[in-house]
Design an enzyme around this catalytic site. Structure first.
Site, mmCIF file in Angstrom:
data_model
loop_
_atom_site.group_PDB
_atom_site.id
_atom_site.type_symbol
_atom_site.label_atom_id
_atom_site.label_comp_id
_atom_site.label_asym_id
_atom_site.label_seq_id
_atom_site.Cartn_x
_atom_site.Cartn_y
_atom_site.Cartn_z
ATOM 1 N N GLY A 15 -1.369 1.681 -1.941
ATOM 2 C CA GLY A 15 -1.881 3.059 -2.024
ATOM 3 C C GLY A 15 -0.815 4.096 -1.738
ATOM 4 O O GLY A 15 0.239 3.810 -1.164
ATOM 5 N N ARG A 19 -2.349 12.044 1.782
ATOM 6 C CA ARG A 19 -2.760 12.929 2.879
ATOM 7 C C ARG A 19 -1.799 12.912 4.067
ATOM 8 O O ARG A 19 -1.872 13.754 4.943
ATOM 9 C CB ARG A 19 -4.187 12.584 3.328
ATOM 10 C CG ARG A 19 -5.234 13.190 2.405
ATOM 11 C CD ARG A 19 -6.624 12.749 2.802
ATOM 12 N NE ARG A 19 -6.898 11.386 2.365
ATOM 13 C CZ ARG A 19 -7.951 10.661 2.788
ATOM 14 N NH1 ARG A 19 -8.780 11.177 3.670
ATOM 15 N NH2 ARG A 19 -8.143 9.443 2.336
ATOM 16 N N GLY A 146 -17.941 1.956 1.218
ATOM 17 C CA GLY A 146 -18.830 1.077 0.462
ATOM 18 C C GLY A 146 -19.980 0.647 1.378
ATOM 19 O O GLY A 146 -19.771 0.321 2.547
HETATM 20 C C1 UD1 Z 1 -12.366 0.582 0.053
HETATM 21 C C2 UD1 Z 1 -13.590 -0.236 -0.345
HETATM 22 C C3 UD1 Z 1 -14.793 0.278 0.416
HETATM 23 C C4 UD1 Z 1 -14.547 0.232 1.900
HETATM 24 C C5 UD1 Z 1 -13.274 0.983 2.245
HETATM 25 C C6 UD1 Z 1 -12.953 0.777 3.698
HETATM 26 C C7 UD1 Z 1 -13.207 -0.927 -2.651
HETATM 27 C C8 UD1 Z 1 -13.554 -0.693 -4.069
HETATM 28 N N1 UD1 Z 1 -13.771 -0.135 -1.755
HETATM 29 O O1 UD1 Z 1 -12.619 1.896 -0.379
HETATM 30 O O2 UD1 Z 1 -15.937 -0.507 0.096
HETATM 31 O O3 UD1 Z 1 -15.644 0.782 2.594
HETATM 32 O O4 UD1 Z 1 -12.187 0.502 1.457
HETATM 33 O O5 UD1 Z 1 -11.839 1.541 4.029
HETATM 34 O O6 UD1 Z 1 -12.471 -1.842 -2.355
HETATM 35 N N2 UD1 Z 1 -5.116 -0.439 -2.506
HETATM 36 C C9 UD1 Z 1 -4.183 -1.129 -3.240
HETATM 37 N N3 UD1 Z 1 -4.202 -1.044 -4.589
HETATM 38 C C10 UD1 Z 1 -5.125 -0.313 -5.252
HETATM 39 C C11 UD1 Z 1 -6.093 0.386 -4.499
HETATM 40 C C12 UD1 Z 1 -6.068 0.303 -3.116
HETATM 41 O O7 UD1 Z 1 -3.325 -1.794 -2.666
HETATM 42 O O8 UD1 Z 1 -5.065 -0.294 -6.480
HETATM 43 C C13 UD1 Z 1 -5.091 -0.521 -1.041
HETATM 44 C C14 UD1 Z 1 -4.815 0.833 -0.392
HETATM 45 O O9 UD1 Z 1 -3.445 0.988 -0.141
HETATM 46 C C15 UD1 Z 1 -5.610 0.738 0.900
HETATM 47 C C16 UD1 Z 1 -6.767 -0.203 0.558
HETATM 48 O O10 UD1 Z 1 -6.373 -0.901 -0.584
HETATM 49 O O11 UD1 Z 1 -4.868 0.150 1.937
HETATM 50 C C17 UD1 Z 1 -8.060 0.530 0.346
HETATM 51 O O12 UD1 Z 1 -7.923 1.409 -0.722
HETATM 52 P P1 UD1 Z 1 -8.705 2.749 -0.764
HETATM 53 O O13 UD1 Z 1 -8.383 3.438 -2.024
HETATM 54 O O14 UD1 Z 1 -8.496 3.482 0.501
HETATM 55 O O15 UD1 Z 1 -10.206 2.210 -0.833
HETATM 56 P P2 UD1 Z 1 -11.497 3.041 -0.563
HETATM 57 O O16 UD1 Z 1 -11.842 3.759 -1.800
HETATM 58 O O17 UD1 Z 1 -11.383 3.780 0.688
#
Ligand code: UD1
Ligand code: CA
Length: 507
Positions: A15, A19, A146
């Site tokens: 990610g 922010r 989620g």
């Molecule tokens: C995700 C969950 C959600 C949960 C929340 C808890 C999903 C679809 N949703 O939401 O159910 O309640 O986390 O915090 O999984 N990341 C990657 N690659 C990507 C996208 C994200 O490595 O393509 C990593 C980000 O760096 C981060 C984590 O995954 O560390 C979570 O990603 P984020 O976009 O914050 O997920 P949320 O939408 O918050």
């Protein structure tokens, strides 16, 4: 009870972390002396996985380097676009091939997650024979997370993202932490089937839960005991909150181990610091890096120690010490600065406004006041006089000074390196010592004093000093009405200070 060993722990770190508004990737921001990524890897390593995997994307070079620094056998998988958490895990299963066994997925931006929580997740996952077990938590405000959707029997049915949830689903306060245990073989198949027909158009890892349930596999949850642990860090306000929480946890552990922390709210320790029982840490103290403090030692108030070891019963007061060793029973400060390579012997004393660098101070030696010691070895029981300067630098190179044992340097001595002062030698106050002093000798290197009699009455007539001088002269005479003030010396002629007397000084 130990948990079954996972075949892999996957730490998601691709990610962007916008922010944080930072030059460096979010997961490289540190709390308690360790990056967020480092915290996540340490928690993951604690459950003993066969493989530790980090998914990078944004800032991949820096993130990969930090991952390798924290865990040398880490496997880094690059996610070249932010396709969602499901996409991130698919990149791993495609890169690593079969993962027969339990696979844990967790995030690099949850620095407070503990090994014991992952272990509890793994134990329940194995005991229940689940295809997937989700770590959940109940929160007062579930918005953004989620939601955990259960069937009529109360078992986990699916996870619905906030953006995709119905109004009724949004009222559910049990949320997905983003931390899971999966059957690795089933996970690899399921992530390929995750669709992108959601509001964000991403591959959601959360959809794997519904897919596996749809295939008739058992799924379950573990409710995290401490909601604080799964607190993610998205901005610097949350970073500061996580730092205080992490610090508070470390201090609590040290207090339970027998360390006195007078004011936990103003005491900061890094994860790698070690404190022996009966150490006493006073307010305003920062202990950083691999600092270790021995039994009965007293640090503070207001100290900063980095990578410094403090021996048993030593004291450090209002001081800054970096990469230094302080021997047992030694005392440092107030207001001392110990720079890298300083080693203070047992029972030695370093006093006020004293700076040391790359130097050793022998047992029982004293450097009590206003002194700079650079590149020197001071023997045992020597006493360095106030305002002694070790002139170690000639503008081109640094040179060493060796001081024997039981040496006594007078106040305001300059020791011009390279230099050796033998055992038991002395130097006279105010000397500039540029040549070696043999053992037992007195080194003296200063101008000799000349008193120009009557100078004040002649050169400063009408001042209070002149009047006092006249009174003193009168009082010294056998009877009143004595001679005039003495005539001018040869050397006074035309002077406005002491310059003229210099010519008369002899060695
Ligand atoms: C995700 C969950 C959600 C949960 C929340 C808890 C999903 C679809 N949703 O939401 O159910 O309640 O986390 O915090 O999984 N990341 C990657 N690659 C990507 C996208 C994200 O490595 O393509 C990593 C980000 O760096 C981060 C984590 O995954 O560390 C979570 O990603 P984020 O976009 O914050 O997920 P949320 O939408 O918050
Ligand atoms: Ca998030």
């Amino acid at each position: 009870m130990s948990q079954p060993r996972p075949v892999a722990v996957i730490v998601l770190a691709a990610g962007e972390g916008t922010r944080m508004r930072s030059r460096i990737p979010k997961v490289l921001h540190a709390l308690c002396g360790r990056s967020m990524l480092g915290h996540a890897l340490a928690a993951a390593a604690g459950v003993g996985p066969e493989r530790l995997v980090v998914v990078t994307g944004h800032g991949r070079d820096q993130v990969s380097a930090e991952a390798a620094r924290c865990a040398p056998d880490v496997r880094v998988v690059v996610q070249d676009r932010l396709g969602g958490t499901g996409h991130a895990v698919r990149m791993v299963t495609e890169a690593l091939g079969d993962l027969p066994g339990t696979v844990v997925v967790t995030y690099a931006d949850m620095p407070l997650l503990r090994t014991q929580t992952l272990a509890a997740l793994l134990r329940e996952h194995a005991a229940a024979g689940n295809a997937v077990t989700v770590l959940t938590v109940r929160v007062p405000d579930p918005s953004g997370y989620g939601r955990i959707i259960r069937d009529d029997a109360g078992s986990l049915a699916e996870i619905v993202e906030d953006a995709d949830a119905t109004a009724a689903q949004r009222t559910i306060d049990e949320i997905n932490t983003g931390c899971y245990a999966f059957d690795g073989a089933l996970l690899a198949g399921a992530v390929k089937r995750v669709a992108t027909g959601n509001v964000q158009g991403q591959e959601y890892l959360t959809d794997v839960v519904g897919i596996l349930r749809g295939d008739g596999h058992p799924a379950g949850t573990v409710l995290a005991a401490d909601p604080a642990e799964i607190q993610g860090v998205n901005d610097r306000v949350q970073l500061a909150q996580a730092q205080r929480a992490c610090n508070g946890r470390l201090l609590e552990d040290w207090m339970r181990a027998g360390v006195t922390i007078m004011d936990p709210s103003s005491t900061w320790v890094d994860v790698e610091v070690t404190l022996a029982p009966d150490a006493e840490i006073l307010p305003g103290t920062h202990l950083e890096g691999r600092t270790d403090v021995g039994t009965g030692a007293r640090i503070g108030p207001d100290c900063l120690l980095r990578d410094t070891s403090v021996g048993q019963d030593a004291t450090v007061l209002y001081s800054v010490c970096e990469s230094a060793e302080i021997g047992p029973g030694a005392s440092v400060g107030p207001y001392a600065r110990l720079r890298p390579g300083t080693r203070i012997g047992p029972g030695a004393h370093i006093g006020t406004h004293v700076e040391l660098k790359n130097s050793t101070v022998g047992e029982g030696a004293k450097v009590p006041h206003l002194t700079y010691v650079g590149d020197a070895d001071i023997g045992e029981h020597s006493n360095i006089g106030a305002a002694t300067i070790f002139a170690n630098y000639d503008g081109m190179a640094k040179h060493r000074t060796t001081i024997g044992s039981h040496v006594f340097t007078g106040s305001d001595t300059v020791l011009v390196a390279p230099l050796t002062i033998g055992d038991g030698a002395y130097t006279a106050a105010g000397s500039v010592i540029a040549e070696d002093v043999p053992p037992g000798a007195l080194g003296i290197a200063r101008g000799r004093q000349h008193n120009s009699a009557g100078w004040v009455e002649r050169q400063r007539p009408g001042t209070g000093s002149a009047a006092a001088a006249a009174r003193a002269r009168q009082a010294a005479l056998p009877e009143a009405g004595g001679p005039e003030a003495p005539a001018a010396d040869e050397e006074d002629k035309g002077i406005e200070g002491v310059e003229g007397v210099e010519g008369t000084q002899a060695r």
